[in-house]
Design a protein around this motif. Sequence first.
Motif, PDB file in Angstrom:
ATOM      1  N   TYR A  63       0.823  -1.212   0.000  1.00  0.00           N
ATOM      2  CA  TYR A  63       0.000   0.000   0.000  1.00  0.00           C
ATOM      3  C   TYR A  63       0.858   1.263   0.000  1.00  0.00           C
ATOM      4  CZ  TYR A  63      -3.641   3.346   1.275  1.00  0.00           C
ATOM      5  OH  TYR A  63      -4.491   4.422   1.290  1.00  0.00           O
ATOM      6  N   ALA A  69      -0.394  -2.746  -6.140  1.00  0.00           N
ATOM      7  CA  ALA A  69      -1.579  -2.753  -5.276  1.00  0.00           C
ATOM      8  C   ALA A  69      -1.887  -4.145  -4.748  1.00  0.00           C
ATOM      9  CB  ALA A  69      -2.786  -2.215  -6.052  1.00  0.00           C
ATOM     10  N   ASN A  72       0.248  -7.702  -0.394  1.00  0.00           N
ATOM     11  CA  ASN A  72      -0.392  -7.683   0.918  1.00  0.00           C
ATOM     12  C   ASN A  72       0.604  -8.064   2.001  1.00  0.00           C
ATOM     13  OD1 ASN A  72      -3.480  -7.598   0.094  1.00  0.00           O
ATOM     14  ND2 ASN A  72      -2.502  -9.105  -1.242  1.00  0.00           N
ATOM     15  N   ASN A 236      -6.276   5.402  -7.229  1.00  0.00           N
ATOM     16  CA  ASN A 236      -6.140   4.252  -6.335  1.00  0.00           C
ATOM     17  C   ASN A 236      -7.471   3.562  -6.099  1.00  0.00           C
ATOM     18  OD1 ASN A 236      -3.436   4.836  -6.168  1.00  0.00           O
ATOM     19  ND2 ASN A 236      -3.580   5.901  -4.206  1.00  0.00           N
ATOM     20  N   MET A 240      -8.042  -0.375  -6.782  1.00  0.00           N
ATOM     21  CA  MET A 240      -8.491  -1.245  -5.696  1.00  0.00           C
ATOM     22  C   MET A 240      -9.823  -1.921  -6.006  1.00  0.00           C
ATOM     23  SD  MET A 240      -7.406   0.755  -2.220  1.00  0.00           S
ATOM     24  CE  MET A 240      -5.695   1.155  -1.886  1.00  0.00           C
ATOM     25  N   ILE A 247      -6.860  -7.996  -2.939  1.00  0.00           N
ATOM     26  CA  ILE A 247      -6.323  -7.035  -1.974  1.00  0.00           C
ATOM     27  C   ILE A 247      -6.981  -7.271  -0.619  1.00  0.00           C
ATOM     28  CG2 ILE A 247      -6.183  -4.590  -1.379  1.00  0.00           C
ATOM     29  CD1 ILE A 247      -6.148  -3.966  -4.370  1.00  0.00           C
ATOM     30  N   TYR A 249      -5.706  -5.652   2.490  1.00  0.00           N
ATOM     31  CA  TYR A 249      -5.372  -4.661   3.511  1.00  0.00           C
ATOM     32  C   TYR A 249      -6.421  -3.558   3.636  1.00  0.00           C
ATOM     33  CZ  TYR A 249      -3.383  -2.563  -0.745  1.00  0.00           C
ATOM     34  OH  TYR A 249      -3.183  -2.099  -2.027  1.00  0.00           O
ATOM     35  N   ARG A 250      -7.476  -3.625   2.868  1.00  0.00           N
ATOM     36  CA  ARG A 250      -8.473  -2.568   2.934  1.00  0.00           C
ATOM     37  C   ARG A 250      -9.767  -3.039   3.583  1.00  0.00           C
ATOM     38  NH1 ARG A 250     -11.043  -1.122  -2.862  1.00  0.00           N
ATOM     39  NH2 ARG A 250     -12.406  -0.027  -1.433  1.00  0.00           N
TER      40      ARG A 250
END
Length: 251
Positions: A63, A69, A72, A236, A240, A247, A249-250
Amino acid sequence: MSDRKLAGQFLDAAIDLLQRIRDEEAGTIEAAGTLLADTVESGGRLFAFGAGHSSLAAQDVVYRAGGLALMNLLAVPGVVGVDVMPATLGSALERVDGLASAVLDSSPVRAGDALVIISLSGRNALPVEMAMNARALGVKVIGVTSVAYATETKSRHSSGTFLKDHCDIVLDSRIAVGDAELTLDTVPAPFGPASTVVTTALLQAVTATAAGALADRGIEPPFLRSGNVDGGHEWNGRVMEQYRDRIFYRY
């Protein structure tokens, strides 16, 4: 000896190490970047793991502006940096057998993914078992370590092996055992660790290689942009959303 001279000596040592990995690790950097590109193209996910200060290099590729992107952080509670109290607990956890298996079992890592494991010494149970278990799951493993430790120290894993023994690709940081580039007669301990500088540079070189490989195949590399430039957040958000299933981490 002046502080300025010591500062120059440290910077010279770091530059020398960077030149070494540029010249001596070119082939493995290319191979690692190609592996990441292959993983992205085939629909796999990317993960990075490091314990203690090795986690700094792992966090550096997750990130961030100019970063993939899809990368992780595979976090292990208590060993990510020095955020645990007492800080020495993190070092103790690196030597716990079975912890890596529990982490992988509860993570989204699956066959077809790629995992970058960073461990300067590569001798503790956690990174060794992480590599062993990940490969058993069908995950490609890139190890970032100092190979010198395998000849100058003993493994702390029951198998007697090191991280380097369980990787598809090994990036040798060329850091000397002890991770200290400077000595001074009036200072009892060596000082000036360069592993973070070198390891971070190694991984950014790998990322750059992956970008070129993807572009050569007609695939737009899924890079993030800085949120501090106009349009960065919007860019971004689109990336994402496009790769939301890869992904973690979001959420």
